[in-house]
Design a protein around this motif. Structure first.
Motif, PDB file in Angstrom:
ATOM      1  N   ALA A   1     -14.293  57.800   6.620  1.00  0.00           N
ATOM      2  CA  ALA A   1     -13.222  57.141   5.866  1.00  0.00           C
ATOM      3  C   ALA A   1     -12.471  56.157   6.758  1.00  0.00           C
ATOM      4  O   ALA A   1     -12.180  55.029   6.335  1.00  0.00           O
ATOM      5  N   ALA A   2     -12.168  56.568   7.985  1.00  0.00           N
ATOM      6  CA  ALA A   2     -11.473  55.672   8.916  1.00  0.00           C
ATOM      7  C   ALA A   2     -12.311  54.428   9.171  1.00  0.00           C
ATOM      8  O   ALA A   2     -11.794  53.301   9.154  1.00  0.00           O
ATOM      9  N   ARG A   3     -13.604  54.617   9.369  1.00  0.00           N
ATOM     10  CA  ARG A   3     -14.507  53.484   9.583  1.00  0.00           C
ATOM     11  C   ARG A   3     -14.456  52.514   8.411  1.00  0.00           C
ATOM     12  O   ARG A   3     -14.294  51.308   8.578  1.00  0.00           O
ATOM     13  N   ASP A   4     -14.564  53.044   7.195  1.00  0.00           N
ATOM     14  CA  ASP A   4     -14.592  52.188   6.013  1.00  0.00           C
ATOM     15  C   ASP A   4     -13.246  51.517   5.770  1.00  0.00           C
ATOM     16  O   ASP A   4     -13.191  50.366   5.338  1.00  0.00           O
ATOM     17  N   GLN A   5     -12.161  52.221   6.057  1.00  0.00           N
ATOM     18  CA  GLN A   5     -10.839  51.630   5.887  1.00  0.00           C
ATOM     19  C   GLN A   5     -10.648  50.496   6.898  1.00  0.00           C
ATOM     20  O   GLN A   5     -10.152  49.418   6.547  1.00  0.00           O
ATOM     21  N   TYR A   6     -11.030  50.718   8.147  1.00  0.00           N
ATOM     22  CA  TYR A   6     -10.956  49.648   9.143  1.00  0.00           C
ATOM     23  C   TYR A   6     -11.869  48.489   8.756  1.00  0.00           C
ATOM     24  O   TYR A   6     -11.536  47.333   8.974  1.00  0.00           O
ATOM     25  N   PHE A   7     -13.008  48.798   8.182  1.00  0.00           N
ATOM     26  CA  PHE A   7     -13.952  47.762   7.777  1.00  0.00           C
ATOM     27  C   PHE A   7     -13.311  46.815   6.765  1.00  0.00           C
ATOM     28  O   PHE A   7     -13.301  45.591   6.955  1.00  0.00           O
ATOM     29  N   ILE A   8     -12.755  47.364   5.691  1.00  0.00           N
ATOM     30  CA  ILE A   8     -12.168  46.506   4.667  1.00  0.00           C
ATOM     31  C   ILE A   8     -10.935  45.787   5.203  1.00  0.00           C
ATOM     32  O   ILE A   8     -10.731  44.596   4.944  1.00  0.00           O
TER      33      ILE A   8
ATOM     34  N   MET B   1     -13.173  49.728  13.977  1.00  0.00           N
ATOM     35  CA  MET B   1     -14.243  50.159  13.073  1.00  0.00           C
ATOM     36  C   MET B   1     -15.472  50.585  13.877  1.00  0.00           C
ATOM     37  O   MET B   1     -16.096  51.612  13.581  1.00  0.00           O
ATOM     38  N   GLU B   2     -15.802  49.815  14.907  1.00  0.00           N
ATOM     39  CA  GLU B   2     -16.942  50.160  15.752  1.00  0.00           C
ATOM     40  C   GLU B   2     -16.696  51.474  16.494  1.00  0.00           C
ATOM     41  O   GLU B   2     -17.610  52.292  16.650  1.00  0.00           O
ATOM     42  N   ASP B   3     -15.461  51.702  16.957  1.00  0.00           N
ATOM     43  CA  ASP B   3     -15.119  52.969  17.611  1.00  0.00           C
ATOM     44  C   ASP B   3     -15.297  54.144  16.658  1.00  0.00           C
ATOM     45  O   ASP B   3     -15.837  55.198  17.038  1.00  0.00           O
ATOM     46  N   GLU B   4     -14.831  53.978  15.438  1.00  0.00           N
ATOM     47  CA  GLU B   4     -14.960  55.062  14.450  1.00  0.00           C
ATOM     48  C   GLU B   4     -16.427  55.329  14.129  1.00  0.00           C
ATOM     49  O   GLU B   4     -16.828  56.480  13.930  1.00  0.00           O
ATOM     50  N   THR B   5     -17.220  54.282  14.089  1.00  0.00           N
ATOM     51  CA  THR B   5     -18.658  54.449  13.878  1.00  0.00           C
ATOM     52  C   THR B   5     -19.259  55.246  15.029  1.00  0.00           C
ATOM     53  O   THR B   5     -20.092  56.133  14.809  1.00  0.00           O
ATOM     54  N   GLY B   6     -18.815  54.957  16.240  1.00  0.00           N
ATOM     55  CA  GLY B   6     -19.272  55.719  17.407  1.00  0.00           C
ATOM     56  C   GLY B   6     -18.860  57.178  17.335  1.00  0.00           C
ATOM     57  O   GLY B   6     -19.637  58.075  17.688  1.00  0.00           O
ATOM     58  N   HIS B   7     -17.633  57.436  16.878  1.00  0.00           N
ATOM     59  CA  HIS B   7     -17.179  58.823  16.713  1.00  0.00           C
ATOM     60  C   HIS B   7     -18.046  59.542  15.683  1.00  0.00           C
ATOM     61  O   HIS B   7     -18.461  60.693  15.899  1.00  0.00           O
TER      62      HIS B   7
END
Length: 161
Positions: A20-27, A48-54
């Motif tokens: 969810a954090a990744r997608d929220q940062y993405f938008i 967003m890239e950090d959240e994807t890494g997590h």
């Protein structure tokens, strides 16, 4: 290595939050880019890239513990309509992640899964000391210099795009 059920449940909950954090940062990053706020775009795209890494770390750990990651479940997104609202919504997500990470770390300790605990502690440091801290600073800057001045400072160079 078969993981403990409680640890796997925590990892799955964390994964739902990271997705969810990744997608929220993405938008939000794409909204900033569309508005010409290139510095905000760059930073939030990085988040967003950090959240994807997590999320990737959690998926790998779930698989190592012989679990099956469920990417269909994620927390609700809170997409803002203004820059302050977007920054605050992102900060709220980070606070939720911090709380979830601390709970999961405690469960790992109870279950004596020290390797998973170590992985989560690295994520906690990144979340508290980088993500949340930076967002708190941005909201503080808006209060100190005013929204118009803040937005102007975030325009920057678009790199020719």
């Amino acid at each position: 290595m078969k993981g403990k059920k409680r640890v796997l449940e925590q990892l799955q909950q964390l994964l739902a939050g990271e997705l969810a954090a990744r997608d929220q940062y993405f938008i939000h990053s794409r909204m900033y880019d569309d508005w010409g706020l290139h510095r905000l775009y760059e930073r939030i795209h990085h988040e967003m890239e950090d959240e994807t890494g997590h999320a990737d770390s959690l998926i790998k750990r779930i698989l190592f513990l012989e679990g099956v990651p469920d990417l269909s479940e994620q927390e609700k997104l809170h997409v803002g309509k203004t820059v302050p609202e977007m920054l605050q919504n992102d900060l709220d997500v980070e606070y939720q992640v911090v709380t979830a990470l601390k709970k999961a770390i405690a469960i790992c300790e109870e279950e004596r899964d020290f390797q998973t605990r170590e992985i989560l502690e690295v994520m906690l440091d990144d979340t508290e000391e980088d993500h949340a801290y930076w967002l708190e600073k941005q909201l503080g800057l808006i209060k100190r210099v005013g929204l118009k001045n803040y937005l102007q400072s975030q325009m920057g160079d678009d790199g020719g795009s």
